[in-house]
Motif scaffolding. Structure first.
Motif, PDB file in Angstrom:
ATOM      1  N   GLU A 123       1.750  -1.398   0.067  1.00  0.00           N
ATOM      2  CA  GLU A 123       0.058  -0.064  -0.060  1.00  0.00           C
ATOM      3  C   GLU A 123       0.814   1.037  -0.020  1.00  0.00           C
ATOM      4  O   GLU A 123       0.505   1.526  -1.493  1.00  0.00           O
ATOM      5  N   ALA A 154       2.738   1.393  -3.399  1.00  0.00           N
ATOM      6  CA  ALA A 154       1.213   2.294  -4.242  1.00  0.00           C
ATOM      7  C   ALA A 154       1.319   3.761  -4.562  1.00  0.00           C
ATOM      8  O   ALA A 154       1.401   4.936  -5.319  1.00  0.00           O
ATOM      9  N   ALA A 155       1.338   4.569  -3.201  1.00  0.00           N
ATOM     10  CA  ALA A 155       0.672   5.550  -2.662  1.00  0.00           C
ATOM     11  C   ALA A 155       1.937   6.449  -2.973  1.00  0.00           C
ATOM     12  O   ALA A 155       2.035   7.442  -3.554  1.00  0.00           O
ATOM     13  N   GLY A 201      -2.014  -6.600  -4.688  1.00  0.00           N
ATOM     14  CA  GLY A 201      -3.140  -6.134  -4.651  1.00  0.00           C
ATOM     15  C   GLY A 201      -3.747  -4.020  -5.356  1.00  0.00           C
ATOM     16  O   GLY A 201      -5.223  -3.698  -5.260  1.00  0.00           O
ATOM     17  N   SER A 202      -2.870  -3.972  -5.964  1.00  0.00           N
ATOM     18  CA  SER A 202      -3.726  -3.123  -6.768  1.00  0.00           C
ATOM     19  C   SER A 202      -4.346  -3.806  -8.200  1.00  0.00           C
ATOM     20  O   SER A 202      -3.811  -5.069  -8.476  1.00  0.00           O
TER      21      SER A 202
END
Length: 309
Positions: free
Chosen positions: A68, A71-72, A131-132
């Protein structure tokens, strides 16, 4: 707050960071850039450092707790780069990451590189983040894999093209530049089979492996034992031939570059394709060693181009 392009001293420091990153992590590319005109080298270092920055962020995403965050960070990188390209104010903590983005933005503007190549690249990198929505850990066909490489590799060749310069219309040289980027990337995939397996990924097309009786389980068995199964050896030999076809497709495009930069690109292509030679020389021992072109050969190839230019 600062605008897209900072003070000259900030930009100079940013490029120096990029040079250091390229020297530390991109030995083949860094050696090849020594054959470029001095004024072109910083831009190549900046583009390399940008790609390396993103790649390191994606690698960190393999830890579930970090996906996460990674991704950010990619989202922030795109936001900052877009802002710098239109002179919008952005937060500037003066980190190495932000200095790389500063140098990348300066390079994009200085050489009028199409920003779309960077957004396509970032989208491909999101395909590597667990997870993306775009995440992929395997590819069924070469067509699927080349769809990924369009962003992860071909886009980098297209980013470099305006920096290198062409003797024809840029559009005429783009297919070869894209092919060379894909050739480099496929060489990485063949070299790094073991590392990618350890990360839960296979970047070799499943249907082409299956034609030789190879599946992911067999690759994992080879990784566990350190022995390259004869079926895997045959599959790797086939994919190396496919890879060499990409290099052959890209080679004529070198003559479309301005004469001064051709030796550097020929050097990079020769040395990177030399990794395929090393894989063959070690009898496809990709599960126990990382193929690399020996330093003496790298220096010999570079010296030959230097003398011939």
């Amino acid at each position: 707050m600062t605008t897209a392009i900072g003070a000259p001293c900030q930009v100079e420091r940013a490029y120096e960071d990029c040079r250091r990153i390229a020297a530390a992590h991109g030995r083949t590319y860094f050696l090849a850039t020594r054959l470029l005109e001095p004024e072109r080298r910083p831009a190549v270092h900046a583009l390399y450092a940008f790609a390396r920055l993103v790649d390191d962020i994606v690698d960190a995403a393999d830890a579930p707790a970090h996906a996460e965050v990674s991704a950010a960070r990619l989202d922030r990188i795109e936001h900052v780069l877009r802002a710098r390209l239109v002179d919008a104010p952005v937060d500037d903590p003066d980190s190495e990451e932000d200095r790389v983005l500063l140098a990348a933005a300066d390079t994009i503007r200085r050489y009028s590189i199409a920003a779309e190549h960077f957004w396509v690249f970032l989208d491909a990198m999101r395909m590597d983040i667990p997870g993306s929505p775009q995440y992929r850990d395997h590819y069924a066909t070469m067509t699927e894999l080349r769809g990924y490489m369009r962003g992860s590799a071909a886009a980098i060749g297209l980013q470099l093209l305006p920096v290198l310069g062409t003797v024809a219309a840029t559009a005429d040289a783009e297919p070869a530049a894209a092919a060379l980027g894909e050739a480099f990337q496929l060489t990485n995939f063949l070299r790094d089979v073991a590392e990618d397996l350890d990360r839960g990924r296979v970047y070799l097309p499943a249907d082409e492996l299956a034609a030789f009786g190879v599946d992911t389980e067999l690759l994992r068995e080879c990784r566990a034992t350190g022995n390259t199964d004869p079926r895997v050896r045959r599959a790797l030999a086939h994919l190396i031939a496919v890879n060499r076809d990409l290099y052959r497709l890209a080679t004529p495009g070198i003559t479309l570059l301005v004469p001064r930069v051709r030796p550097a690109i020929r050097t990079a292509a020769t040395l990177y394709s030399g990794i395929l030679d090393e894989i063959e020389r070690t009898d496809y021992a990709v599960f126990t060693r990382r193929a690399a072109v020996p330093q003496h050969r790298r220096l010999r190839v570079a010296a030959k181009e230097f003398v011939a230019r």
